[in-house]
Scaffold this motif. Structure first.
Motif, PDB file in Angstrom:
ATOM      1  N   MET A  69      -3.674  40.634 -20.154  1.00  0.00           N
ATOM      2  CA  MET A  69      -5.131  40.668 -20.326  1.00  0.00           C
ATOM      3  C   MET A  69      -5.778  39.760 -19.283  1.00  0.00           C
ATOM      4  N   ASN A  70      -5.929  40.286 -18.067  1.00  0.00           N
ATOM      5  CA  ASN A  70      -6.467  39.497 -16.970  1.00  0.00           C
ATOM      6  C   ASN A  70      -7.946  39.837 -16.740  1.00  0.00           C
ATOM      7  N   LEU A  71      -8.767  39.279 -17.607  1.00  0.00           N
ATOM      8  CA  LEU A  71     -10.229  39.318 -17.440  1.00  0.00           C
ATOM      9  C   LEU A  71     -10.715  37.933 -17.862  1.00  0.00           C
ATOM     10  N   PRO A  72     -10.561  36.939 -16.983  1.00  0.00           N
ATOM     11  CA  PRO A  72     -10.742  35.537 -17.390  1.00  0.00           C
ATOM     12  C   PRO A  72     -12.082  35.227 -18.039  1.00  0.00           C
ATOM     13  N   ALA A  73     -13.123  35.935 -17.643  1.00  0.00           N
ATOM     14  CA  ALA A  73     -14.442  35.636 -18.193  1.00  0.00           C
ATOM     15  C   ALA A  73     -14.567  36.043 -19.661  1.00  0.00           C
ATOM     16  N   LEU A  74     -13.784  37.047 -20.104  1.00  0.00           N
ATOM     17  CA  LEU A  74     -13.987  37.599 -21.439  1.00  0.00           C
ATOM     18  C   LEU A  74     -12.705  37.855 -22.239  1.00  0.00           C
ATOM     19  N   ALA A  75     -11.551  37.852 -21.620  1.00  0.00           N
ATOM     20  CA  ALA A  75     -10.330  38.341 -22.274  1.00  0.00           C
ATOM     21  C   ALA A  75     -10.039  37.647 -23.596  1.00  0.00           C
ATOM     22  N   LEU A  76     -10.274  36.346 -23.696  1.00  0.00           N
ATOM     23  CA  LEU A  76      -9.985  35.635 -24.935  1.00  0.00           C
ATOM     24  C   LEU A  76     -10.773  36.215 -26.110  1.00  0.00           C
ATOM     25  N   GLU A  77     -11.958  36.726 -25.836  1.00  0.00           N
ATOM     26  CA  GLU A  77     -12.792  37.288 -26.899  1.00  0.00           C
ATOM     27  C   GLU A  77     -12.275  38.649 -27.360  1.00  0.00           C
ATOM     28  N   PHE A  78     -11.447  39.289 -26.558  1.00  0.00           N
ATOM     29  CA  PHE A  78     -10.897  40.594 -26.925  1.00  0.00           C
ATOM     30  C   PHE A  78      -9.677  40.483 -27.842  1.00  0.00           C
TER      31      PHE A  78
END
Length: 473
Positions: free
Chosen positions: A358-367
């Motif tokens: 999950m390499n979308l640093p701005a938002l991935a944690l929220e997914f």
């Protein structure tokens, strides 16, 4: 600690510059066999600098940088020329496009002049003991001659040109990211009046660069691409790059690509084994998906950006792994709740590992909340739970703890002591990119309807914002 080390490194660099200046001063003040040479050197403290009249130039005039300087030289017999040049390697002049060996003033066929660096050699006494011994053994006189050397724009380094042009006291940026034939810069506001000149200089001084672009700092958080303007060269944005032995092609103006993540791509792919399954939730143009498929993994790769999805398919064909990669053009949460959910039950019963990138640093944690209650309640199974590699930015003083806390909150389950955190890179002052790795807890993946909590809605696409300028050093 990293921020402390960065400050320490900057201090060391400053001290080195001061030390270099002290060495130069000692050379200039030492006894000289050629007082006229020393006098001229003292009159020209910027011996390697372009003429001062170029300051403030916004349209590049290459001829304005031409100047003639005086450098020391040794007269060397042609019979021992190569041996002398090798022995004086540290003392000879080192300038782009400048020959260290030139014709003797008298144009004698038996001699040549070896040009020396005036910052290192100001008199016969400037040679090291080893250099002086070598000259004596070759029968070469240590007497210095003077040579009038014409320096042009082509002989100057990028930093020298930009330092001469930009206003004094302002930082000079000559760093850029190389993406195929494209040089990508992040210019600061005070550099914008000189942007076209800077672009031309970067293109001139870097072979293979035929296009220089500047990010205008407007970020599309939905598709992860950014607006850019061409500063110099052609407007061809379709780049071809090779990373870790894999070739990629893409339109740099319409997709996300970061050359500084090459090591991180390789690190994660090396954790994948032949026969494993990889779910790449935010795949981009394939820097995780394609190399994973090349080593024999089965890959399901997804990206919301239609352009990224198109180039992802193209790169799979380009690298002959299209049969091993299934591609999707979905929102990340829909991909987790759709294709990943459908495949996971069978994979949990197997022996091969399952990875979710999950390499979308701005938002991935929220997914991560998409994993809550993803599967129906089944007998507990710890053997083959999927391993998640989730990226996030952090400006916290303790970025490791910060990303773990945010991941735990999104999952609804504490990950402390159940995960590992890897520092990826510092993207800006006080902003780090981190990767948290963990196995999805069975308490999260399997839960009854009573225990299941409603996942938070997907964050709405953010308005274009100014991104922190990355550290391009």
């Amino acid at each position: 600690m990293l921020r402390f080390l960065s400050r320490t490194f900057a201090s060391v660099q400053t001290q080195r510059k001061l030390d270099s200046a002290a060495v130069l001063q000692s050379f200039l003040l030492s006894d000289s066999a050629s007082s006229r040479f020393i006098e001229r050197t003292l009159m020209e403290p910027k011996l390697y600098r372009p003429p001062p009249e170029v300051r403030g130039m916004t349209s590049l005039d290459k001829d304005a940088f031409t100047q003639t300087i005086t450098v020391p030289a040794l007269q060397v017999p042609t019979g021992v020329l190569n041996k002398v040049v090798k022995s004086l390697k540290k003392s000879t002049i080192q300038r782009p496009g400048v020959h260290r060996v030139v014709q003797d003033k008298e144009e004698s066929s038996g001699f040549r002049l070896v040009l020396l660096d005036p910052h290192r050699v100001s008199s016969a006494g400037s040679f090291s003991e080893a250099e002086a011994e070598a000259l004596r053994s070759f029968g070469v006189s240590e007497e210095l001659q003077q040579y009038e050397l014409k320096l042009t724009y082509d002989n100057l380094k990028t930093e020298e040109v930009l330092e001469a042009v930009l206003p004094q006291g302002q930082d000079v940026t000559s760093a850029f990211s190389r993406v195929g034939h494209i040089a990508h810069m992040n210019l600061r506001d005070h550099q914008l009046p000189f942007k076209n000149l800077i672009g031309q200089v970067i293109m001139d001084k870097n072979p293979g660069v035929t296009c220089v672009v500047n990010k205008t700092n407007m970020i599309d958080s939905t598709y992860r691409n950014f607006k850019m303007e061409v500063l110099a060269g052609e407007e061809n944005m379709v780049a071809k790059v090779k990373e870790n032995g894999v070739t990629y092609e893409f339109d740099f103006s319409r997709v996300y690509w970061n050359s500084r993540l090459s090591t991180e791509h390789q690190r994660v792919v090396q954790l994948v084994k032949r026969g494993d399954t990889v779910f790449d939730v935010f795949a981009g143009v394939g820097p995780f998906a394609v190399p994973a498929a090349r080593i024999g993994a089965r890959v399901l790769a997804n990206d919301l950006n239609p352009e990224s999805h198109r180039w992802l398919q193209h790169n799979c064909k380009l690298n002959k792994v299209e049969s091993k990669v299934q591609t999707f053009n979905l929102d990340g949460r829909d991909f987790i709740r759709g294709p990943l959910k459908q495949e996971l039950p069978a994979l949990l019963k197997g022996e091969s590992a399952v990875h979710v990138v999950m390499n979308l640093p701005a938002l991935a944690l929220e997914f991560l909340d998409a994993f809550r209650g993803l599967l129906q309640l089944e007998p507990p199974c710890d053997q083959n739970l999927p391993t998640v590699h989730c990226y996030g930015f952090s400006k916290d003083d303790n970025p490791e703890a910060d990303v773990v806390e945010r991941a735990s909150r999104s999952l609804g389950f504490p990950l402390e002591d159940k995960c590992s955190v890897h520092f990826v890179r510092n993207v800006a002052p006080n902003k780090d990119m981190m990767c948290v790795r963990f196995k999805v807890p069975k308490e999260v993946l399997f839960c009854s309807e009573d225990a299941k909590t409603e996942p938070s809605e997907e964050p709405a696409p953010k308005k274009p914002k100014r991104e922190d300028s990355p550290n391009l050093t």
